[in-house]
Design a protein around this motif. Structure first.
Motif, PDB file in Angstrom:
ATOM      1  N   SER A 130      10.397  -2.264  -8.664  1.00 27.71           N
ATOM      2  CA  SER A 130      11.367  -2.921  -7.790  1.00 27.71           C
ATOM      3  C   SER A 130      11.511  -2.184  -6.462  1.00 27.71           C
ATOM      4  O   SER A 130      11.505  -2.790  -5.384  1.00 27.71           O
ATOM      5  N   LEU A 131      11.620  -0.852  -6.537  1.00 26.29           N
ATOM      6  CA  LEU A 131      11.787  -0.052  -5.324  1.00 26.29           C
ATOM      7  C   LEU A 131      10.566  -0.145  -4.417  1.00 26.29           C
ATOM      8  O   LEU A 131      10.687  -0.265  -3.185  1.00 26.29           O
ATOM      9  N   ILE A 132       9.383  -0.076  -5.013  1.00 27.85           N
ATOM     10  CA  ILE A 132       8.161  -0.134  -4.216  1.00 27.85           C
ATOM     11  C   ILE A 132       8.039  -1.488  -3.525  1.00 27.85           C
ATOM     12  O   ILE A 132       7.644  -1.572  -2.359  1.00 27.85           O
ATOM     13  N   SER A 133       8.399  -2.550  -4.220  1.00 22.65           N
ATOM     14  CA  SER A 133       8.375  -3.880  -3.611  1.00 22.65           C
ATOM     15  C   SER A 133       9.299  -3.930  -2.399  1.00 22.65           C
ATOM     16  O   SER A 133       8.947  -4.498  -1.356  1.00 22.65           O
ATOM     17  N   SER A 134      10.489  -3.320  -2.524  1.00 26.08           N
ATOM     18  CA  SER A 134      11.423  -3.274  -1.400  1.00 26.08           C
ATOM     19  C   SER A 134      10.862  -2.456  -0.245  1.00 26.08           C
ATOM     20  O   SER A 134      11.027  -2.810   0.930  1.00 26.08           O
ATOM     21  N   GLN A 135      10.182  -1.347  -0.566  1.00 24.89           N
ATOM     22  CA  GLN A 135       9.603  -0.502   0.477  1.00 24.89           C
ATOM     23  C   GLN A 135       8.472  -1.203   1.216  1.00 24.89           C
ATOM     24  O   GLN A 135       8.336  -1.069   2.438  1.00 24.89           O
ATOM     25  N   VAL A 136       7.676  -1.967   0.500  1.00 25.46           N
ATOM     26  CA  VAL A 136       6.597  -2.738   1.145  1.00 25.46           C
ATOM     27  C   VAL A 136       7.196  -3.773   2.095  1.00 25.46           C
ATOM     28  O   VAL A 136       6.726  -3.950   3.229  1.00 25.46           O
ATOM     29  N   LYS A 137       8.262  -4.448   1.648  1.00 25.87           N
ATOM     30  CA  LYS A 137       8.926  -5.434   2.500  1.00 25.87           C
ATOM     31  C   LYS A 137       9.527  -4.783   3.743  1.00 25.87           C
ATOM     32  O   LYS A 137       9.634  -5.414   4.799  1.00 25.87           O
ATOM     33  N   ALA A 138       9.928  -3.499   3.615  1.00 21.07           N
ATOM     34  CA  ALA A 138      10.516  -2.778   4.755  1.00 21.07           C
ATOM     35  C   ALA A 138       9.465  -2.261   5.724  1.00 21.07           C
ATOM     36  O   ALA A 138       9.800  -1.679   6.750  1.00 21.07           O
ATOM     37  N   GLY A 139       8.185  -2.444   5.388  1.00 16.19           N
ATOM     38  CA  GLY A 139       7.122  -2.062   6.307  1.00 16.19           C
ATOM     39  C   GLY A 139       6.333  -0.827   5.940  1.00 16.19           C
ATOM     40  O   GLY A 139       5.424  -0.428   6.667  1.00 16.19           O
ATOM     41  N   TYR A 140       6.656  -0.211   4.807  1.00 22.02           N
ATOM     42  CA  TYR A 140       5.905   0.962   4.370  1.00 22.02           C
ATOM     43  C   TYR A 140       4.565   0.521   3.756  1.00 22.02           C
ATOM     44  O   TYR A 140       4.472  -0.536   3.133  1.00 22.02           O
ATOM     45  N   LYS A 141       3.567   1.353   3.913  1.00 22.34           N
ATOM     46  CA  LYS A 141       2.316   1.160   3.208  1.00 22.34           C
ATOM     47  C   LYS A 141       2.378   2.039   1.964  1.00 22.34           C
ATOM     48  O   LYS A 141       2.408   3.270   2.059  1.00 22.34           O
ATOM     49  N   VAL A 142       2.412   1.412   0.811  1.00 22.15           N
ATOM     50  CA  VAL A 142       2.666   2.133  -0.437  1.00 22.15           C
ATOM     51  C   VAL A 142       1.481   2.014  -1.389  1.00 22.15           C
ATOM     52  O   VAL A 142       0.990   0.917  -1.660  1.00 22.15           O
ATOM     53  N   SER A 143       1.028   3.151  -1.878  1.00 16.94           N
ATOM     54  CA  SER A 143       0.052   3.187  -2.968  1.00 16.94           C
ATOM     55  C   SER A 143       0.773   3.684  -4.217  1.00 16.94           C
ATOM     56  O   SER A 143       1.595   4.598  -4.151  1.00 16.94           O
TER      57      SER A 143
END
Length: 380
Positions: free
Chosen positions: A13-26
């Motif tokens: 859930s947190l990673i999905s929110s971070q991706v929506k906020a513009g972070y590039k997440v692996s």
């Protein structure tokens, strides 16, 4: 992150929110399970699966963990992230160990603590014997490495305030701490109920309780069954549905049979949406000797019902106080738990509406915002 308990779901859930906020997440996932389970894991732009040996509660010994740490160091060196978030103390330890290998790179990291591993470590201590001394020494060394790894983190995230205070008592006075309550995540699954469970829950002459917990020693199903047997001596129309699976399921089934509970306790297995059961029950019961938080009782309240929970060191009391509901009993106290069950049978059903508090404290956005504030303190 690893796939133990609710940490993976919260991380997703947190990673999905971070991706929506513009972070590039692996996302790096450590799993002991068959890789087919990862098909539903969608968080992050890239998901890297590290298959490890072990079981749900023991991913290898020290040597194996060092080998995992070495593999992790290679992944991190290839990714070159600006920040690492380690979900669980175990993953924090692995990252800390990974930095010891030649050629590895050191990255700022957040240790995201989901469980009361302090109580868990104490529970693993064995009685006196030469073998026990060696075992306890191993636990002490492991705990020291864990705490060292956590202390050296750039920031700490805890799933509740009580858990952070528990670590403070160990001298862990960190300048950057965030409290991120696990989010209540809407589950789109709406499966049909177990046929026996459905007949119990729809029968107005029966009073049915539900417990959702893996069959593992901290969940203390032994006390729960003994208390339920005692309560059934007063009220024969009560029923108990147990949701979950785990290493001790066979032992707990044997205990239920020995207590003559075969006809009033149902082992319904692991279900994708326990809230479908919660909403129709009289109350949800959590008998744990220790918890990281006890998210299941928040989900019970979100489903409109109250709960009975053990007043273990972390979790239930804080939930009871912020949501202003629930019944707390001392851990491992058969008589107190039986009395609480009887009291719920004697009183009219209590429907709970805490939608405003749930949205404010336990929403996905609230959790993501608290973590974001911590991230900004570190990278800005």
């Amino acid at each position: 992150m690893n796939n133990i308990g609710g940490a993976a779901r919260t991380a997703d859930s947190l990673i999905s929110s971070q991706v929506k906020a513009g972070y590039k997440v692996s996302t790096v996932v450590l799993t002991y399970l068959d890789l087919s389970w990862t098909v539903d894991f969608k968080a992050g732009e890239e998901v890297i699966i590290m298959k490890v040996s072990g079981s749900k509660f023991n991913i290898g010994g020290p040597i194996h963990q060092i080998l995992i740490a070495k593999q992790l160091s290679q992944v991190i060196t290839n990714q070159k992230p600006d920040l690492i978030i380690c979900h669980t103390a175990f993953v924090t330890k692995l990252y800390y160990l990974s930095k010891l290998f030649i050629g590895s790179i050191s990255i700022p990291y957040i240790s995201y603590i989901h469980s009361d591993y302090i109580s868990e470590s104490m529970a693993k201590v064995k009685a006196d014997s030469i073998k026990a001394v060696i075992h306890n020494l191993s636990i002490s060394i492991d705990s020291w490495i864990n705490l060292t790894a956590i202390k050296q983190a750039s920031g700490l995230a805890f799933v509740c305030k009580t858990l952070s205070e528990r670590f403070l008592h160990l001298g862990l006075n960190h300048p950057r701490i965030a409290i991120c309550y696990n989010p209540v995540i809407a589950d789109q699954n709406n499966p049909s109920l177990n046929s026996t469970a459905k007949s119990w829950l729809s029968n107005s002459q029966l009073i049915t309780f539900v417990s959702a917990a893996r069959f593992h020693y901290p969940k203390d199903h032994k006390t729960l069954l003994q208390a339920f047997a005692k309560a059934s001596e007063t009220y024969s129309n009560i029923r108990l549905i147990l949701l979950g699976d785990g290493d001790l399921e066979t032992d707990i089934q044997a205990l239920a049979n020995s207590l003559n509970l075969r006809d009033i306790v149902l082992f319904a297995g692991s279900v994708p949406n326990p809230r479908a059961y919660f909403s129709l029950s009289r109350a949800v019961i959590l008998a744990s000797t220790f918890e990281g938080f006890g998210m299941v009782i928040v989900e019970a309240v979100a489903s409109g019902v109250t709960f009975i929970a053990s007043d273990c060191p972390v979790g239930p009391r804080e939930i009871s106080e912020v949501l202003k509901c629930g019944t707390l009993v001392p851990p491992s106290d058969v008589n107190a738990l039986a009395a609480a069950i009887i009291e719920h049978v004697k009183t009219p059903p209590e429907k709970i509406d805490r939608s405003e508090q749930i949205e404010r404290l336990f929403s996905e956005s609230s959790c993501a915002e608290n973590l974001e504030l911590l991230i900004q303190q570190i990278i800005c």
